[in-house]
Design an enzyme around this catalytic site. Sequence first.
Site, PDB file in Angstrom:
ATOM      1  N   ARG A 138     -10.374  -2.062   1.692  1.00 48.36           N
ATOM      2  CA  ARG A 138      -9.663  -3.217   2.238  1.00 48.36           C
ATOM      3  C   ARG A 138     -10.318  -4.491   1.720  1.00 48.36           C
ATOM      4  O   ARG A 138     -11.547  -4.594   1.663  1.00 48.36           O
ATOM      5  CB  ARG A 138      -9.701  -3.215   3.773  1.00 48.36           C
ATOM      6  CG  ARG A 138      -8.857  -2.131   4.426  1.00 48.36           C
ATOM      7  CD  ARG A 138      -7.368  -2.402   4.259  1.00 48.36           C
ATOM      8  NE  ARG A 138      -6.538  -1.415   4.920  1.00 48.36           N
ATOM      9  CZ  ARG A 138      -6.081  -0.308   4.346  1.00 48.36           C
ATOM     10  NH1 ARG A 138      -6.394  -0.044   3.081  1.00 48.36           N
ATOM     11  NH2 ARG A 138      -5.311   0.543   5.007  1.00 48.36           N
ATOM     12  N   GLU A 183      -2.194  -9.570   0.479  1.00 49.64           N
ATOM     13  CA  GLU A 183      -1.449  -8.847  -0.547  1.00 49.64           C
ATOM     14  C   GLU A 183       0.047  -8.929  -0.276  1.00 49.64           C
ATOM     15  O   GLU A 183       0.464  -8.620   0.853  1.00 49.64           O
ATOM     16  CB  GLU A 183      -1.905  -7.379  -0.582  1.00 49.64           C
ATOM     17  CG  GLU A 183      -3.357  -7.211  -0.946  1.00 49.64           C
ATOM     18  CD  GLU A 183      -3.830  -5.766  -0.839  1.00 49.64           C
ATOM     19  OE1 GLU A 183      -4.942  -5.487  -1.262  1.00 49.64           O
ATOM     20  OE2 GLU A 183      -3.071  -4.914  -0.306  1.00 49.64           O
ATOM     21  N   HIS A 196      -3.685  -2.784  -5.866  1.00 54.68           N
ATOM     22  CA  HIS A 196      -3.606  -1.844  -4.743  1.00 54.68           C
ATOM     23  C   HIS A 196      -2.835  -0.581  -5.142  1.00 54.68           C
ATOM     24  O   HIS A 196      -1.897  -0.155  -4.456  1.00 54.68           O
ATOM     25  CB  HIS A 196      -2.964  -2.504  -3.524  1.00 54.68           C
ATOM     26  CG  HIS A 196      -3.372  -1.849  -2.235  1.00 54.68           C
ATOM     27  ND1 HIS A 196      -3.649  -2.561  -1.095  1.00 54.68           N
ATOM     28  CD2 HIS A 196      -3.557  -0.537  -1.910  1.00 54.68           C
ATOM     29  CE1 HIS A 196      -3.976  -1.726  -0.120  1.00 54.68           C
ATOM     30  NE2 HIS A 196      -3.921  -0.495  -0.592  1.00 54.68           N
TER      31      HIS A 196
END
Length: 317
Positions: free
Chosen positions: A232, A261, A284
Amino acid sequence: MHHIVSIEAGALQAELRRPCFDHYWTEHQATPQQQVAERLADATIAIVNKRRLSAEIVAGLPRLQMVAIAATGYNNVDLDACRARGIVVSNVRGYARETVPEHVFALLLALARQIGPYHRSVAAGRWQKSAQFCYFDYPIRDLAGQTLGILGNGTLGQGVARIAAAFGMRVVFGEHKGAATCRDGYLPFERLIREADAISLHCPLNDATRHLIGAAELAAMKPDALLINTARGGLVDEAALADALRARRIGGAGFDVLTEEPPVANPLLAADILDAGNFILTPHVAWSSREAMQTLADQLIDNIEAFVRGEPVNRVA
């Protein structure tokens, strides 16, 4: 009859079978945060990934009985609000046991062996003009014999440890930051920060882990240490990391996550950081191999079917 509403279907590329009970299915490829409450208004089962389900939103969804999270992380859902209403919240687990550790090592290898800088130098014509068959502009390090510090000893941390052992690395797990005692087989957090040649983060994001790595920790790391974050974004103070990368106070960093994000304004997106050669950023995608996404999709529906049978699994609330 259950009404299942999926509000971020575009975040998963897999064959998503329909549950084996009578239901209505509504699917949105993407949902702006401000439309979450509206789109879930009639849902009895909500499928979410990263969109926030705050206490206020939960309070406005009188029919909601289950939240099926299409991910492992659940810090985007107010669990207390769900518990107060008796809403079951389930996540998916173990689907990324291979893909995330492999991505960790893709980042580690790229940084240690200077893959990006050498590739860019060849593209710029450096090799073609070299006086000999090779050149050594960017020092290369082997992973064998290095110490890998892992923060987070779950499925992913253990997966990274297995690959590290195959590379001949010494693996150490870190104790919780600020812990008064240290469990057997763990190193105190502060000692791991000082001694590790590379650190890989595999912690959940919560009040205790936010900015787990800040300016003080970056200053305490070895000057050639590598920091990998596929967990994270909020685990690391990104402004402090940008300063450390600019000043070359650490060897480099490889990230797959950022605090916000998709990112809008982030210190790690500065052109001089992205072009410096000591930082790699991927969007990601560490979790998203084809195999892992299909496993996630199958488990997601398994969770929903188990809930409807009255036997909920993978509960976090």
